[in-house]
Write a protein that holds these residues in place. Structure first.
Motif, mmCIF file in Angstrom:
data_model
loop_
_atom_site.group_PDB
_atom_site.id
_atom_site.type_symbol
_atom_site.label_atom_id
_atom_site.label_comp_id
_atom_site.label_asym_id
_atom_site.label_seq_id
_atom_site.Cartn_x
_atom_site.Cartn_y
_atom_site.Cartn_z
ATOM 1 N N MET A 47 14.513 32.574 18.677
ATOM 2 C CA MET A 47 15.579 32.813 17.719
ATOM 3 C C MET A 47 16.949 32.434 18.277
ATOM 4 O O MET A 47 17.871 32.128 17.517
ATOM 5 C CB MET A 47 15.582 34.286 17.281
ATOM 6 N N GLN A 48 17.077 32.456 19.605
ATOM 7 C CA GLN A 48 18.373 32.187 20.208
ATOM 8 C C GLN A 48 18.917 30.790 19.868
ATOM 9 O O GLN A 48 20.099 30.648 19.564
ATOM 10 C CB GLN A 48 18.297 32.389 21.720
ATOM 11 N N PRO A 49 18.098 29.714 19.937
ATOM 12 C CA PRO A 49 18.632 28.401 19.549
ATOM 13 C C PRO A 49 19.086 28.331 18.098
ATOM 14 O O PRO A 49 20.043 27.612 17.784
ATOM 15 C CB PRO A 49 17.448 27.450 19.800
ATOM 16 N N ILE A 50 18.419 29.067 17.213
ATOM 17 C CA ILE A 50 18.846 29.083 15.808
ATOM 18 C C ILE A 50 20.253 29.657 15.707
ATOM 19 O O ILE A 50 21.139 29.100 15.035
ATOM 20 C CB ILE A 50 17.877 29.910 14.946
ATOM 21 N N TYR A 51 20.480 30.770 16.395
ATOM 22 C CA TYR A 51 21.803 31.392 16.362
ATOM 23 C C TYR A 51 22.843 30.515 17.053
ATOM 24 O O TYR A 51 23.989 30.429 16.609
ATOM 25 C CB TYR A 51 21.752 32.763 17.033
ATOM 26 N N LEU A 52 22.444 29.875 18.160
ATOM 27 C CA LEU A 52 23.387 29.035 18.897
ATOM 28 C C LEU A 52 23.955 27.935 18.017
ATOM 29 O O LEU A 52 25.163 27.651 18.053
ATOM 30 C CB LEU A 52 22.688 28.411 20.114
ATOM 31 N N TYR A 53 23.095 27.323 17.204
ATOM 32 C CA TYR A 53 23.529 26.221 16.340
ATOM 33 C C TYR A 53 23.924 26.710 14.947
ATOM 34 O O TYR A 53 24.032 25.927 14.017
ATOM 35 C CB TYR A 53 22.440 25.152 16.269
ATOM 36 N N GLU A 54 24.130 28.026 14.820
ATOM 37 C CA GLU A 54 24.680 28.656 13.622
ATOM 38 C C GLU A 54 23.813 28.447 12.388
ATOM 39 O O GLU A 54 24.305 28.228 11.278
ATOM 40 C CB GLU A 54 26.123 28.178 13.386
ATOM 41 N N GLY A 55 22.502 28.516 12.607
ATOM 42 C CA GLY A 55 21.572 28.541 11.496
ATOM 43 C C GLY A 55 21.342 29.970 11.035
ATOM 44 O O GLY A 55 21.792 30.936 11.659
ATOM 45 N N THR A 56 20.633 30.127 9.930
ATOM 46 C CA THR A 56 20.304 31.437 9.375
ATOM 47 C C THR A 56 18.800 31.619 9.389
ATOM 48 O O THR A 56 18.067 30.787 8.834
ATOM 49 C CB THR A 56 20.819 31.570 7.929
ATOM 50 N N ILE A 57 18.328 32.669 10.019
ATOM 51 C CA ILE A 57 16.891 32.956 10.017
ATOM 52 C C ILE A 57 16.567 33.661 8.711
ATOM 53 O O ILE A 57 16.997 34.796 8.473
ATOM 54 C CB ILE A 57 16.494 33.805 11.236
ATOM 55 N N ALA A 58 15.819 32.964 7.873
ATOM 56 C CA ALA A 58 15.527 33.495 6.543
ATOM 57 C C ALA A 58 14.308 34.404 6.541
ATOM 58 O O ALA A 58 14.241 35.363 5.765
ATOM 59 C CB ALA A 58 15.303 32.337 5.563
ATOM 60 N N ARG A 59 13.339 34.092 7.427
ATOM 61 C CA ARG A 59 12.093 34.850 7.354
ATOM 62 C C ARG A 59 11.317 34.714 8.655
ATOM 63 O O ARG A 59 11.246 33.638 9.244
ATOM 64 C CB ARG A 59 11.238 34.331 6.198
ATOM 65 N N LEU A 60 10.729 35.829 9.109
ATOM 66 C CA LEU A 60 9.735 35.823 10.180
ATOM 67 C C LEU A 60 8.395 36.135 9.536
ATOM 68 O O LEU A 60 8.266 37.108 8.788
ATOM 69 C CB LEU A 60 10.076 36.872 11.244
ATOM 70 N N MET A 61 7.390 35.294 9.826
ATOM 71 C CA MET A 61 6.125 35.386 9.084
ATOM 72 C C MET A 61 4.949 35.501 10.050
ATOM 73 O O MET A 61 4.099 34.606 10.123
ATOM 74 C CB MET A 61 5.965 34.153 8.191
ATOM 75 N N GLY A 62 4.875 36.575 10.803
ATOM 76 C CA GLY A 62 3.743 36.790 11.696
ATOM 77 C C GLY A 62 3.783 35.891 12.907
ATOM 78 O O GLY A 62 4.133 36.315 14.006
ATOM 79 N N ASP A 63 3.415 34.639 12.721
ATOM 80 C CA ASP A 63 3.421 33.671 13.825
ATOM 81 C C ASP A 63 4.360 32.510 13.537
ATOM 82 O O ASP A 63 4.270 31.468 14.178
ATOM 83 C CB ASP A 63 2.012 33.134 14.073
ATOM 84 N N ALA A 64 5.249 32.671 12.565
ATOM 85 C CA ALA A 64 6.096 31.551 12.135
ATOM 86 C C ALA A 64 7.506 32.032 11.829
ATOM 87 O O ALA A 64 7.779 33.227 11.689
ATOM 88 C CB ALA A 64 5.486 30.865 10.914
ATOM 89 N N LEU A 65 8.393 31.037 11.693
ATOM 90 C CA LEU A 65 9.807 31.302 11.442
ATOM 91 C C LEU A 65 10.336 30.259 10.469
ATOM 92 O O LEU A 65 9.982 29.086 10.552
ATOM 93 C CB LEU A 65 10.568 31.250 12.763
#
Length: 438
Positions: A47-65
């Motif tokens: 999740m850290q690279p998503i935040y670093l590049y200012e993306g939005t994590i919409a959903r965590l799905m068990g084994d996926a993002l």
């Protein structure tokens, strides 16, 4: 919000899907608590690279993002941010896999799929439960890019590649048959970013015609002619966002290639907001490509080492700058050179110091330093300009860009949107919004 009704807006968004390869098989070999611990550890890292590049994590799905780049926060380079996040995510997963293998004896791999397209984003659900999400065929295609990707790779659609072609080294996958699509879809495996990218901006159909700026273009031509005659020059483009600094840089590159020629190198470096904490951020890819000898690679490893700031106890700052300037001198040889530093206001302090040392090393040789920044006098980038005045004196030209007039704005928009005529009320609204955004 009405129950079951999607409340949102249409946007062009870049979607990133990432999942664990073979998760079903691994899950069957472990108890639920162990598998949950593995995935919690994975999410913590990826999740850290998503935040670093200012993306939005919409959903965590068990084994996926699933992550969005362009909603709700929008940037002009969202496709680029998504791909960089995907590559960094895989690096984090590869490092984590060593822990998983050591503890559980399992091989942990992930894959990433990315697509860019128009979707409807907003809150969907009911008054009791809803989530911020995106809906549309572009989301489905992003999921298919992930599902057909090879383990340990970032696979992008042709739509994302259209935005990033000048920046990326890719391996074409060829047409991929996608369920629900009448025709196969082209896909590309990302191998990395080029150390010297091509043009970064535009609307996807090539650069627009340069409108206005005759005075600035003439000044750039004159500076380049003086460098071709063996002199050194520095030009600073000063303007707020959206005023055409980068389009003028494109024009300067074209003039340089025509007026100087003979393979005279162009070095281009751009500051971006998400790299301001990384020392030498804009230079990293170029340095890694240019460090060809074992000694250079060893020095580079000590220099870049992974920290966000130079480790002064391991590498003396003067040694750092001498090393970087030495690599540039090797790449230039006896030729003239153009150095482009775009969005100086987004560069980290260490990169600004590199530019200061390059000024001193090029002030007596045929070189043009072309800098573009916003006129923010309190920003450290302004110190670079002040130093340029001291080093270059009357060989420094400062060009402050003013807004285009109404006729020029109209001509630019008709070029950009490939239309012959805009209603006057629409033109007025666009111009007003553009002024607000400056």
């Amino acid at each position: 919000m009405a129950e079951g009704k999607l409340s949102g807006e249409r946007r062009v968004v870049t979607m990133l899907f990432a999942d664990v390869v073979g998760s079903t098989s691994m899950g069957e070999q472990l108890d639920a608590e162990s598998w949950t611990a593995i995935m919690n550890g994975a999410f913590e890292r990826i999740m850290q690279p998503i935040y670093l590049y200012e993306g939005t994590i919409a959903r965590l799905m068990g084994d996926a993002l699933l992550a969005f780049f362009g909603a709700p926060i929008r940037h002009e380079d969202d496709p680029e941010r998504a791909v960089k996040a995907g590559l960094a995510l895989l690096d984090a997963a590869a490092a984590y896999s060593r822990d998983v293998e050591g503890r559980y004896g399992l091989r942990f791999q992930m894959r990433v799929g990315i697509n860019t397209g128009e979707v409807v984003v907003g809150a969907v659900g009911s008054n009791l439960m809803y989530e911020y999400t995106a809906m549309g065929d572009a989301v489905n295609l992003a999921a298919r890019m992930e599902q057909t990707a090879e383990p340990g790779t970032v696979q992008i659609s042709e739509h994302t590649y259209a935005f990033l072609a000048p920046l990326l080294d890719v391996e074409p996958r060829g047409p991929i048959v996608i369920k629900g699509k009448a025709a196969p879809v082209e896909a590309f495996v990302v191998r990395g970013f080029r150390s010297q990218p091509g043009r970064r901006r535009g609307l996807g159909t090539g650069p627009t015609r340069l409108v206005g700026r005759k005075t600035e273009v003439a000044a750039l031509e004159q500076a380049i002619l003086q460098v071709a005659a063996g002199e050194s020059r520095m030009v600073a483009l000063l303007a707020e966002a959206g005023m055409g600094k980068s389009r003028l840089i494109e024009e300067a590159r074209d003039i340089w290639q025509t007026g100087v020629g003979d393979g005279a190198p162009i070095f281009s470096f751009t500051g971006v907001s998400y790299e301001t904490i990384h020392a030498y951020g804009p230079f990293r890819e170029w340095l890694q490509a240019e460090a060809k000898t074992p000694a250079d690679r060893q020095t580079l490893h000590r220099l870049l080492g992974g920290g966000v700031e130079p480790e002064a106890d391991r590498v003396d700052k003067e040694e750092i700058f001498a090393f970087i300037v030495g690599l540039f001198e090797q790449a230039i040889g006896q030729r003239s050179a153009l150095f482009v530093f775009d969005d100086l206001h987004w560069m980290d302090s260490a990169s600004l110091e590199v530019i200061l040392h390059l000024m001193k090393s090029t002030k007596d040789r045929p070189a043009l330093l072309l800098l573009a920044t916003r006129p923010e006098h309190s920003h450290p980038a302004w110190q670079v300009l002040a130093a340029g005045r001291s080093v270059y004196g009357n060989r420094l030209l400062e060009l402050a860009l003013e807004p285009l007039n109404a006729a020029e704005s109209y001509a630019l928009m008709t070029d950009a949107f490939v239309i012959q005529r805009l209603p006057s009320d629409v033109l007025e609204k666009i111009q007003t919004r553009a002024e607000i955004g400056r």
